[in-house]
Design a protein around this motif. Structure first.
Motif, PDB file in Angstrom:
ATOM      1  N   VAL A  51       0.426  -0.982   0.357  1.00 46.29           N
ATOM      2  CA  VAL A  51       0.037  -0.094   0.093  1.00 46.29           C
ATOM      3  C   VAL A  51       1.215   1.040   0.702  1.00 46.29           C
ATOM      4  O   VAL A  51       2.076   1.431   0.927  1.00 46.29           O
ATOM      5  CB  VAL A  51      -1.084  -0.245   1.541  1.00 46.29           C
ATOM      6  N   GLN A  52       0.654   2.179  -1.134  1.00 50.30           N
ATOM      7  CA  GLN A  52       1.415   3.933  -0.929  1.00 50.30           C
ATOM      8  C   GLN A  52       0.408   4.517  -1.193  1.00 50.30           C
ATOM      9  O   GLN A  52      -0.346   4.304  -1.330  1.00 50.30           O
ATOM     10  CB  GLN A  52       2.054   3.424  -1.880  1.00 50.30           C
ATOM     11  N   LEU A  53       0.502   5.828  -0.493  1.00 55.57           N
ATOM     12  CA  LEU A  53      -0.458   6.814  -0.333  1.00 55.57           C
ATOM     13  C   LEU A  53       0.397   7.956  -0.395  1.00 55.57           C
ATOM     14  O   LEU A  53       1.948   8.191   0.447  1.00 55.57           O
ATOM     15  CB  LEU A  53      -0.939   7.374   0.649  1.00 55.57           C
ATOM     16  N   VAL A  54       0.496   8.821  -1.639  1.00 54.82           N
ATOM     17  CA  VAL A  54       1.778   9.822  -2.252  1.00 54.82           C
ATOM     18  C   VAL A  54       0.465  11.015  -2.178  1.00 54.82           C
ATOM     19  O   VAL A  54      -0.676  11.049  -3.129  1.00 54.82           O
ATOM     20  CB  VAL A  54       2.063   9.347  -2.838  1.00 54.82           C
ATOM     21  N   GLU A  55       0.784  12.151  -1.203  1.00 55.71           N
ATOM     22  CA  GLU A  55       0.363  13.510  -0.991  1.00 55.71           C
ATOM     23  C   GLU A  55       1.112  14.422  -2.240  1.00 55.71           C
ATOM     24  O   GLU A  55       2.179  14.432  -2.012  1.00 55.71           O
ATOM     25  CB  GLU A  55      -0.076  13.607   0.516  1.00 55.71           C
ATOM     26  N   SER A  56       0.720  15.948  -2.737  1.00 55.45           N
ATOM     27  CA  SER A  56       0.747  16.257  -3.167  1.00 55.45           C
ATOM     28  C   SER A  56      -0.172  18.017  -3.463  1.00 55.45           C
ATOM     29  O   SER A  56      -1.304  17.629  -2.460  1.00 55.45           O
ATOM     30  CB  SER A  56       0.696  16.097  -4.729  1.00 55.45           C
ATOM     31  N   GLY A  57       0.564  19.013  -3.595  1.00 55.53           N
ATOM     32  CA  GLY A  57      -0.171  19.976  -3.439  1.00 55.53           C
ATOM     33  C   GLY A  57       0.011  21.290  -2.771  1.00 55.53           C
ATOM     34  O   GLY A  57      -0.840  22.387  -2.526  1.00 55.53           O
ATOM     35  N   GLY A 113      -6.972  33.826   4.056  1.00 54.12           N
ATOM     36  CA  GLY A 113      -8.194  33.723   3.239  1.00 54.12           C
ATOM     37  C   GLY A 113      -8.141  32.841   2.064  1.00 54.12           C
ATOM     38  O   GLY A 113      -8.843  33.279   1.116  1.00 54.12           O
ATOM     39  N   GLY A 114      -6.771  32.284   1.963  1.00 58.96           N
ATOM     40  CA  GLY A 114      -6.280  31.889   0.386  1.00 58.96           C
ATOM     41  C   GLY A 114      -7.326  30.284   0.300  1.00 58.96           C
ATOM     42  O   GLY A 114      -7.415  29.887   1.159  1.00 58.96           O
ATOM     43  N   SER A 115      -7.289  29.714  -1.503  1.00 57.69           N
ATOM     44  CA  SER A 115      -6.934  28.089  -1.294  1.00 57.69           C
ATOM     45  C   SER A 115      -6.116  27.089  -1.967  1.00 57.69           C
ATOM     46  O   SER A 115      -4.904  27.638  -1.833  1.00 57.69           O
ATOM     47  CB  SER A 115      -8.207  28.527  -1.973  1.00 57.69           C
ATOM     48  N   LEU A 116      -6.127  26.228  -1.106  1.00 57.40           N
ATOM     49  CA  LEU A 116      -5.434  25.273  -1.584  1.00 57.40           C
ATOM     50  C   LEU A 116      -6.158  23.734  -1.466  1.00 57.40           C
ATOM     51  O   LEU A 116      -7.188  23.367  -0.967  1.00 57.40           O
ATOM     52  CB  LEU A 116      -4.451  24.362  -0.164  1.00 57.40           C
ATOM     53  N   ARG A 117      -5.946  22.786  -2.881  1.00 57.27           N
ATOM     54  CA  ARG A 117      -6.387  21.816  -2.881  1.00 57.27           C
ATOM     55  C   ARG A 117      -5.151  20.759  -2.816  1.00 57.27           C
ATOM     56  O   ARG A 117      -3.944  20.955  -3.707  1.00 57.27           O
ATOM     57  CB  ARG A 117      -7.185  21.772  -4.622  1.00 57.27           C
ATOM     58  N   LEU A 118      -5.333  19.666  -2.004  1.00 55.54           N
ATOM     59  CA  LEU A 118      -4.484  18.527  -1.557  1.00 55.54           C
ATOM     60  C   LEU A 118      -5.046  17.120  -2.795  1.00 55.54           C
ATOM     61  O   LEU A 118      -6.283  16.657  -2.633  1.00 55.54           O
ATOM     62  CB  LEU A 118      -4.290  18.226  -0.812  1.00 55.54           C
ATOM     63  N   SER A 119      -4.089  16.574  -2.800  1.00 58.62           N
ATOM     64  CA  SER A 119      -4.419  15.104  -4.197  1.00 58.62           C
ATOM     65  C   SER A 119      -3.655  14.158  -3.045  1.00 58.62           C
ATOM     66  O   SER A 119      -2.210  14.345  -1.820  1.00 58.62           O
ATOM     67  CB  SER A 119      -4.158  15.477  -5.321  1.00 58.62           C
ATOM     68  N   CYS A 120      -4.392  12.527  -2.778  1.00 58.55           N
ATOM     69  CA  CYS A 120      -3.455  11.686  -2.599  1.00 58.55           C
ATOM     70  C   CYS A 120      -3.761  11.040  -3.508  1.00 58.55           C
ATOM     71  O   CYS A 120      -5.162  10.365  -3.535  1.00 58.55           O
ATOM     72  CB  CYS A 120      -4.378  11.815  -0.723  1.00 58.55           C
ATOM     73  N   ALA A 121      -2.449   9.566  -3.918  1.00 56.57           N
ATOM     74  CA  ALA A 121      -2.973   8.818  -4.992  1.00 56.57           C
ATOM     75  C   ALA A 121      -2.444   7.537  -4.095  1.00 56.57           C
ATOM     76  O   ALA A 121      -1.520   7.744  -3.472  1.00 56.57           O
ATOM     77  CB  ALA A 121      -2.042   8.663  -6.313  1.00 56.57           C
ATOM     78  N   ALA A 122      -3.426   6.989  -4.187  1.00 55.00           N
ATOM     79  CA  ALA A 122      -3.004   5.008  -3.673  1.00 55.00           C
ATOM     80  C   ALA A 122      -3.160   4.401  -4.053  1.00 55.00           C
ATOM     81  O   ALA A 122      -3.310   4.752  -5.764  1.00 55.00           O
ATOM     82  CB  ALA A 122      -4.541   5.217  -2.645  1.00 55.00           C
ATOM     83  N   SER A 123      -2.123   3.591  -3.591  1.00 56.15           N
ATOM     84  CA  SER A 123      -2.453   2.142  -5.144  1.00 56.15           C
ATOM     85  C   SER A 123      -1.685   1.441  -3.910  1.00 56.15           C
ATOM     86  O   SER A 123      -1.678   0.945  -2.469  1.00 56.15           O
ATOM     87  CB  SER A 123      -1.139   2.079  -5.479  1.00 56.15           C
ATOM     88  N   GLY A 124      -2.156  -0.115  -4.282  1.00 52.97           N
ATOM     89  CA  GLY A 124      -2.411  -1.125  -3.452  1.00 52.97           C
ATOM     90  C   GLY A 124      -3.194  -1.353  -2.359  1.00 52.97           C
ATOM     91  O   GLY A 124      -3.401  -2.598  -1.735  1.00 52.97           O
ATOM     92  N   ILE A 125      -4.377  -0.510  -2.873  1.00 53.71           N
ATOM     93  CA  ILE A 125      -6.020  -1.039  -2.433  1.00 53.71           C
ATOM     94  C   ILE A 125      -6.982  -0.992  -3.626  1.00 53.71           C
ATOM     95  O   ILE A 125      -6.515  -0.602  -4.630  1.00 53.71           O
ATOM     96  CB  ILE A 125      -6.099  -0.086  -1.401  1.00 53.71           C
TER      97      ILE A 125
END
Length: 115
Positions: free
Chosen positions: A2-8, A15-27
């Motif tokens: 299992v791997q989880l890789v965050e980015s962003g 007051g600003g915005s941000l979008r985080l991503s997490c790509a999963a594998s092995g599940i």
């Protein structure tokens, strides 16, 4: 494996915005409940929110109304959209999954909210 890789992560003004991503594998991603946690300097890791396999979500009080978790099963990815960011949102943000009774974490991505 299992791997989880965050980015962003990054630096954003209050007051600003941000979008985080997490790509999963092995599940089998479509069957997994995915969660986000964060850890600020000198503090314990805390729950931010989760999204179930059926795309229902729940949030910590600190995230309600500002953060939104979504998922794309075709991309095996989960997202954390953060709006109206505050300096107290500064932390390392982690993706999390409990899969077959084991807990997995990503490496984390730094979010800094500062002017």
């Amino acid at each position: 494996q299992v791997q989880l890789v965050e980015s962003g992560g990054g630096l954003v003004q209050p007051g600003g915005s941000l979008r985080l991503s997490c790509a999963a594998s092995g599940i089998t991603f479509a069957e997994a409940t995915m969660a986000w946690y964060r850890q600020a300097p000198g503090k314990q890791r805390e729950f931010v929110g989760y999204i179930s396999s059926r795309a229902s979500s729940n949030y910590a009080d600190s995230a309600k109304g500002r953060f939104t978790i979504s998922r794309d099963n075709d991309k095996n990815s989960v997202y954390l959209q953060m709006n109206s960011l505050k300096p107290e949102d500064t932390a390392v943000y982690y993706c999390n999954v409990v899969w077959r009774l084991r807990t997995y974490w990503g490496q984390g991505t730094q979010v800094t909210v500062s002017s």
